[in-house]
Structure formats: C-alpha cells, structure tokens
Enzyme design. Structure first.
Site, PDB file in Angstrom:
ATOM      1  N   LYS A  22       0.741  -1.425   0.433  1.00  0.00           N
ATOM      2  CA  LYS A  22      -0.190   0.132   0.158  1.00  0.00           C
ATOM      3  C   LYS A  22       1.348   1.534  -0.081  1.00  0.00           C
ATOM      4  O   LYS A  22       0.525   1.982  -0.426  1.00  0.00           O
ATOM      5  CB  LYS A  22      -0.410   0.123   0.987  1.00  0.00           C
ATOM      6  CG  LYS A  22      -1.389   1.404   1.479  1.00  0.00           C
ATOM      7  CD  LYS A  22      -2.241   1.001   2.799  1.00  0.00           C
ATOM      8  CE  LYS A  22      -1.974   1.415   3.845  1.00  0.00           C
ATOM      9  NZ  LYS A  22      -1.479   2.773   3.666  1.00  0.00           N
ATOM     10  N   ASN A  23       2.112   1.172   0.836  1.00  0.00           N
ATOM     11  CA  ASN A  23       2.096   2.260   1.134  1.00  0.00           C
ATOM     12  C   ASN A  23       3.695   2.906   0.004  1.00  0.00           C
ATOM     13  O   ASN A  23       4.604   3.958  -0.326  1.00  0.00           O
ATOM     14  CB  ASN A  23       3.331   2.332   3.248  1.00  0.00           C
ATOM     15  CG  ASN A  23       1.838   3.226   3.541  1.00  0.00           C
ATOM     16  OD1 ASN A  23       1.055   3.398   3.207  1.00  0.00           O
ATOM     17  ND2 ASN A  23       2.581   2.729   5.063  1.00  0.00           N
ATOM     18  N   CYS A 116      -6.098   7.889   8.383  1.00  0.00           N
ATOM     19  CA  CYS A 116      -6.669   7.129   9.978  1.00  0.00           C
ATOM     20  C   CYS A 116      -6.091   7.827  11.162  1.00  0.00           C
ATOM     21  O   CYS A 116      -5.630   8.654  11.213  1.00  0.00           O
ATOM     22  CB  CYS A 116      -5.951   5.612  10.096  1.00  0.00           C
ATOM     23  SG  CYS A 116      -6.134   4.557   8.963  1.00  0.00           S
ATOM     24  N   ARG A 121      -0.986  14.505  12.766  1.00  0.00           N
ATOM     25  CA  ARG A 121      -0.676  14.465  11.847  1.00  0.00           C
ATOM     26  C   ARG A 121      -0.347  16.160  11.169  1.00  0.00           C
ATOM     27  O   ARG A 121      -0.983  16.041  10.001  1.00  0.00           O
ATOM     28  CB  ARG A 121      -1.660  13.330  10.755  1.00  0.00           C
ATOM     29  CG  ARG A 121      -1.650  11.596  11.891  1.00  0.00           C
ATOM     30  CD  ARG A 121      -1.901  10.712  10.985  1.00  0.00           C
ATOM     31  NE  ARG A 121      -0.775  10.474   9.895  1.00  0.00           N
ATOM     32  CZ  ARG A 121      -1.895   8.738   9.179  1.00  0.00           C
ATOM     33  NH1 ARG A 121      -3.189   8.171   9.364  1.00  0.00           N
ATOM     34  NH2 ARG A 121      -0.567   8.674   8.389  1.00  0.00           N
ATOM     35  N   ASP A 304       3.172   0.749  11.820  1.00  0.00           N
ATOM     36  CA  ASP A 304       2.041   0.133  11.327  1.00  0.00           C
ATOM     37  C   ASP A 304       2.144  -1.487  11.927  1.00  0.00           C
ATOM     38  O   ASP A 304       1.133  -1.777  11.756  1.00  0.00           O
ATOM     39  CB  ASP A 304       2.301  -0.057   9.757  1.00  0.00           C
ATOM     40  CG  ASP A 304       2.057   1.384   9.355  1.00  0.00           C
ATOM     41  OD1 ASP A 304       1.897   2.922  10.025  1.00  0.00           O
ATOM     42  OD2 ASP A 304       2.860   2.244   8.308  1.00  0.00           O
ATOM     43  N   ARG A 396      -8.978  -1.036   3.977  1.00  0.00           N
ATOM     44  CA  ARG A 396      -7.973   0.105   3.483  1.00  0.00           C
ATOM     45  C   ARG A 396      -7.178  -0.145   3.333  1.00  0.00           C
ATOM     46  O   ARG A 396      -5.834   0.470   1.918  1.00  0.00           O
ATOM     47  CB  ARG A 396      -7.944   1.626   4.613  1.00  0.00           C
ATOM     48  CG  ARG A 396      -9.098   2.222   4.950  1.00  0.00           C
ATOM     49  CD  ARG A 396      -8.303   3.740   5.662  1.00  0.00           C
ATOM     50  NE  ARG A 396      -7.678   4.135   4.612  1.00  0.00           N
ATOM     51  CZ  ARG A 396      -6.885   5.436   5.344  1.00  0.00           C
ATOM     52  NH1 ARG A 396      -6.889   5.665   6.722  1.00  0.00           N
ATOM     53  NH2 ARG A 396      -6.522   5.735   4.706  1.00  0.00           N
TER      54      ARG A 396
HETATM   55  N1  EPU Z   1       4.993  15.229  10.989  1.00  0.00           N
HETATM   56  C1  EPU Z   1       5.026  16.413  11.050  1.00  0.00           C
HETATM   57  N2  EPU Z   1       5.046  17.622  10.817  1.00  0.00           N
HETATM   58  C2  EPU Z   1       5.220  16.433   9.336  1.00  0.00           C
HETATM   59  C3  EPU Z   1       4.656  15.394   8.833  1.00  0.00           C
HETATM   60  C4  EPU Z   1       5.290  14.498   9.968  1.00  0.00           C
HETATM   61  O1  EPU Z   1       5.143  16.261  12.153  1.00  0.00           O
HETATM   62  O2  EPU Z   1       4.727  17.558   8.503  1.00  0.00           O
HETATM   63  C5  EPU Z   1       5.637  13.728  12.067  1.00  0.00           C
HETATM   64  C6  EPU Z   1       3.766  12.597  11.496  1.00  0.00           C
HETATM   65  O3  EPU Z   1       2.851  13.548  12.804  1.00  0.00           O
HETATM   66  C7  EPU Z   1       4.231  11.302  12.643  1.00  0.00           C
HETATM   67  C8  EPU Z   1       6.007  11.557  12.673  1.00  0.00           C
HETATM   68  O4  EPU Z   1       5.955  12.693  12.162  1.00  0.00           O
HETATM   69  O5  EPU Z   1       4.286  11.247  14.038  1.00  0.00           O
HETATM   70  C9  EPU Z   1       6.293  10.361  11.176  1.00  0.00           C
HETATM   71  O6  EPU Z   1       4.935  11.135   9.962  1.00  0.00           O
HETATM   72  P1  EPU Z   1       5.500  10.642   8.011  1.00  0.00           P
HETATM   73  O7  EPU Z   1       4.854  12.025   7.434  1.00  0.00           O
HETATM   74  O8  EPU Z   1       6.415   9.543   8.019  1.00  0.00           O
HETATM   75  O9  EPU Z   1       4.013   9.571   7.949  1.00  0.00           O
HETATM   76  P2  EPU Z   1       3.451   9.648   7.386  1.00  0.00           P
HETATM   77  O10 EPU Z   1       4.333   9.929   5.707  1.00  0.00           O
HETATM   78  O11 EPU Z   1       1.904  10.706   7.125  1.00  0.00           O
HETATM   79  C10 EPU Z   1       3.259   6.851   6.212  1.00  0.00           C
HETATM   80  C11 EPU Z   1       2.793   6.319   6.282  1.00  0.00           C
HETATM   81  C12 EPU Z   1       2.133   5.556   7.824  1.00  0.00           C
HETATM   82  C13 EPU Z   1       3.059   5.466   8.663  1.00  0.00           C
HETATM   83  C14 EPU Z   1       4.440   6.547   8.290  1.00  0.00           C
HETATM   84  C15 EPU Z   1       5.434   5.861   9.441  1.00  0.00           C
HETATM   85  C16 EPU Z   1       1.643   5.913   3.555  1.00  0.00           C
HETATM   86  C17 EPU Z   1       0.695   6.360   3.188  1.00  0.00           C
HETATM   87  N3  EPU Z   1       1.261   5.994   5.263  1.00  0.00           N
HETATM   88  O12 EPU Z   1       2.731   8.368   6.942  1.00  0.00           O
HETATM   89  O13 EPU Z   1       1.605   4.736   7.239  1.00  0.00           O
HETATM   90  O14 EPU Z   1       2.504   4.994   9.845  1.00  0.00           O
HETATM   91  O15 EPU Z   1       5.071   6.340   6.805  1.00  0.00           O
HETATM   92  O16 EPU Z   1       5.897   4.810   8.646  1.00  0.00           O
HETATM   93  O17 EPU Z   1       2.257   5.729   2.961  1.00  0.00           O
HETATM   94  C18 EPU Z   1      -0.222   2.676   7.729  1.00  0.00           C
HETATM   95  O18 EPU Z   1      -0.523   2.397   6.942  1.00  0.00           O
HETATM   96  O19 EPU Z   1      -1.510   1.791   8.436  1.00  0.00           O
HETATM   97  C19 EPU Z   1       0.478   4.062   7.594  1.00  0.00           C
HETATM   98  C20 EPU Z   1      -0.298   5.029   8.640  1.00  0.00           C
END
Ligand code: EPU
Length: 416
Positions: A22-23, A116, A121, A304, A396
């Site tokens: 997915k990711n 989610c 976030r 995750d 999802r």
């Molecule tokens: N964060 C910030 N500011 C930002 C962006 C992120 O403070 O501008 C913080 C977030 O709040 C969090 C941390 O940084 O505490 C990690 O966030 P990240 O941006 O790395 O996560 P994401 O890109 O939103 C992806 C995956 C998530 C997975 C996270 C961490 C996708 C589509 N989603 O999310 O997957 O948990 O990386 O590995 O790639 C899931 O698959 O269930 C899922 C939630």
C-alpha cells in the site's frame, strides 16, 4: 455494516504470496501524473486506499483502468488542479498530489488530508520544504493553495517524514538544477518511488540513505513497474503465526525491507529464515515476551506493526514493553484487548503488556487500519468467536485478509 467473524485458530500452516505494498503504490500513483505517457503498475493491491487515489486521478482528468492486479494510468490530459475534501478526507496519501501537481502544473488547491485517526499528523515539514523550494503556499479554509515552480535548493528535514520526503521528490523531479535533501526518510517505499521515477527518466540518487540528490530532467516518459511486496502485511501474518503458533512461508518480499521487524519478531522465540524472496516463520507454543520494542523511522521497528505486535504479546510468557515514538497516541486497541481479557497498561506513549494465559472472544470495534489487523490477531488467539466491526478500516490496506489467513488454515469469514 460488515462484521468479521474470527474463530480461535489452531497453529497456522502453509504458504502465501504477499500482496503489493500500500505505502509503495500510493506515491507511485501520484508519480504517474508526472508523465504524459502511460504508466503501468503491476502487483497493485485491490484496497480502498488505491480506489480513493484512483478517484482523485480521474477527477484530475487522468485515465485509469484495472487489468487484474495491474493498474494502467495515463495522465496525458489534466484538466483540474482542485482536489476537494470529499476526495481527501479518507486518505492521508492524497497530500502527495501537492508535490505531484506542483511539478506537473505549477499550482494546486487541495483540501487537508484525512486518513486514520492515529494522533496528530501535521504537514509543517511538507509545507516548509516546499516553501524552501520556492513554492508559495497559503491556507484558505480547509484548503492548501500552492503555486510556483521549484528552484534548486538544499533542504534539511527536521524529522525523516515519509510523506514529506515523497512530496519533495515528486515536486523536484523536473527542477532546473539540483535539489539536495538531507535527513530524508529511508523507508523501502521511498526507494521504490525513486526507482520508479528513475525508470521514467528521472535522475535521483541516494534513496535508502540519509541524503537524496535530484538532478532535474526536462520531462518523464512512461514506464512499467512492479509494486514491491507489502512488508507490513507480511509482518502482520508473521505475527499471527507467532501468536497462535505455526509454520508459514510468505513469498514476494526482499530481506532488507524487513529490517527493524525481523530481529524483534525473532525475540519471541520464533525461528525465522529468509530464502530468495520467501520469509519462513516457525513458531511453537506461546511467544516469549520482548523486553523492549521501540517504534521508529526505518530501519527502526515499524509503527504500522505496533498494534499487531501488541496483540501478539498479550499471551506471551511474561511482560513486554512497547514504546511508540512515531505516533505516541496510536494505542486505540488497548481497551478492546483488555475487554477480551488482556492485561495492558498504557500511558505516555508506552504500553506494558503482561502476558495472560488466555483471552476470550466477543464483540469489538476497529477504529483504524493497523489496529484492525491487531484485533484480527487477537481474534485468532481468543477462546470462542470474535466479531469485529469497523472492517472498512481493514479494507484500506489488506486486500483480502480472509483469503490469506484461510490459506494458512485459520477460520474467519466476512458477515454482511
Ligand atoms: N510529522 C510532522 N510534520 C509533518 C509530517 C509528519 O510532525 O509535516 C510527524 C507525524 O505527525 C508523525 C511522524 O512525523 O508523528 C511520521 O509521519 P510521516 O510523515 O513519516 O508519516 P506519513 O507519511 O503520514 C507514512 C505511512 C504511514 C506510516 C508512517 C510512518 C503512507 C501512505 N503512510 O505516513 O502508514 O505509519 O509513514 O512510517 O505511506 C499505515 O499504513 O497504516 C500508515 C499510517
């Protein structure tokens, strides 16, 4: 409303092919916008997040069609750069159209992403990096409006955000010059995205390390690409086997992608090995507790898998501690597991899981994707049947958890 009935499982046995990630596929779908030629993604999972991304691509004017597990995308014509809340509310990854549309059109108006409920976030890292690249961004109600063409720049991320790293890469592929990003996310999904973009003609080096360098190219062409196997889905099934015992084989993975989870899972006493692209897990009896699991950016233990590992350790022969550093509030299943008879204490981003002899089934509710997967594992462990609602969350990210776990001998069915 769909309900998933899960029966107590005997040790699991068998071999399955893991679905596509997915990711990995979600950013690849946004990347397909960067070419006017056809992009073909094989091994694409049929999950609702992919369907939500397809709806956005179509809304923007792209042509998208499924052929089995292959997704064919052609974005020759884009006739819209506005993505409303209706399209973004289900899906955090919708934010990746910010970078993709800046690269393609130089402007985008996009509603804040949903996704989610796993805690805060924010998007500050995405926004400040794009601003550094010369993109002007303002907020208007629930929309972010971004305009501008990316300039060459040096960017240092304050945290290795996966989504922000992907957005910067997508925005910068056609920069006039060089963009250098330090402190980037190192997840395998970043590597996959860069490999795909390079196959489309981009010039990106360093993915998988701490620094990524993008040398801008004039245009991208079409490409055909295989989505890698889903390391989180594989980890979920490995944990299911560790929870109830079993001998299982999961095909379609790359060993380095399992960094972070492999060593932790083997601490449960499960015997694990990796041959070619197959992960073999052999587990007998109740798992051994794990003294400390700390989630973190790759190659740390994946957040995750934090709910699935918690559900696995509720019947361990002792106490385990889990520290969640990525989403400190991502403990939505603790109350449900305790209601089933688990003994879990939770506070300050940490849980203590005191192993119990057994838990019992009942009616429980999932409120997010990976929590739902954890509840399925608990259902396999519990005496009697477990009825799980909130199955839309599971859909999802898991293409067909019933198909996969049934192939390993578990008994579960979707009740409409
Ligand atoms: N964060 C910030 N500011 C930002 C962006 C992120 O403070 O501008 C913080 C977030 O709040 C969090 C941390 O940084 O505490 C990690 O966030 P990240 O941006 O790395 O996560 P994401 O890109 O939103 C992806 C995956 C998530 C997975 C996270 C961490 C996708 C589509 N989603 O999310 O997957 O948990 O990386 O590995 O790639 C899931 O698959 O269930 C899922 C939630």
């Amino acid at each position: 409303m769909k309900i998933l009935r899960v029966s107590k499982a005997e040790p699991l046995n068998g071999e399955i092919n893991v679905q596509g990630s997915k990711n990995a596929v979600l950013p690849m779908m946004a990347a397909a916008l960067l070419s006017r030629e056809t992009v073909i993604l094989h091994n694409c999972p049929h999950i609702s997040d992919v369907c939500d991304m397809i709806a956005i691509l179509k809304r923007l004017g792209a042509y998208v069609r499924w052929e089995g597990n292959t997704l064919v995308i052609n974005a020759q014509r884009i006739n819209n750069v506005v993505i409303s809340e209706e399209y973004t509310r289900n899906l955090r990854a919708s934010v990746l159209f910010l970078g993709a549309l800046i690269c393609r059109e130089g402007c985008v108006k996009i509603a804040y992403p949903g996704g989610c409920d796993i805690g805060k976030r924010p998007l500050d890292i995405h926004v400040s990096a794009l601003e550094k690249l010369n993109v002007k961004i303002k907020e208007e109600g629930c929309f972010l409006i971004a305009k501008g063409h990316v300039n060459e720049s040096q960017i240092a991320l304050r945290y290795p955000s996966v989504g922000a790293t992907e957005n910067i890469i997508l925005a910068s592929v056609c920069v006039d010059g060089i963009v250098n990003i330090t402190g980037v996310a190192r997840e395998p999904e970043i590597v996959a995205l860069c490999e795909m973009l390079n196959a489309m003609g981009a010039d990106i080096v360093g993915a998988g390390g701490h620094v990524i360098t993008i040398r801008g190219v004039k245009r991208l062409h079409g490409a055909e690409f295989d989505v890698p196997g889903d390391r989180i889905v594989a980890g979920t099934y490995a944990l299911a086997a560790i929870a109830v015992g079993g001998h299982i084989r999961i095909n379609g993975l790359k060993a380095p992608d399992l960094a972070g989870q492999y060593m932790i899972l083997s601490q449960t006493d499960a015997k694990m090995s990796f041959r070619r692209n197959t992960w073999c897990i052999d587990a007998v009896g109740r798992p051994k507790p794990v003294s400390l699991i700390k989630t973190g950016p790759f190659p740390g233990f994946p957040t995750d898998l934090q709910s699935p590992v918690m559900a696995t350790l509720i019947r361990a022969r002792g106490c385990s501690k889990i520290v969640e550093t990525v989403y400190p509030d991502r403990f939505g299943i603790v109350n449900e597991l305790n209601a089933m008879g688990a003994d879990i204490q939770c506070g300050n981003g940490t849980v203590l899981v005191n192993g119990v002899n057994g838990i019992k089934g009942g009616r429980i509710t999932a409120t997010e994707l990976r929590g739902a997967a954890g509840l399925v594992i608990a259902g396999l462990e519990a005496e009697g049947d477990t009825y799980i609602s909130g199955i839309n969350y599971l859909e999802r990210g898991y293409e067909d958890i019933c198909r996969d776990l049934k192939a390993l001998g578990a008994e579960l069915e979707m009740l409409d």
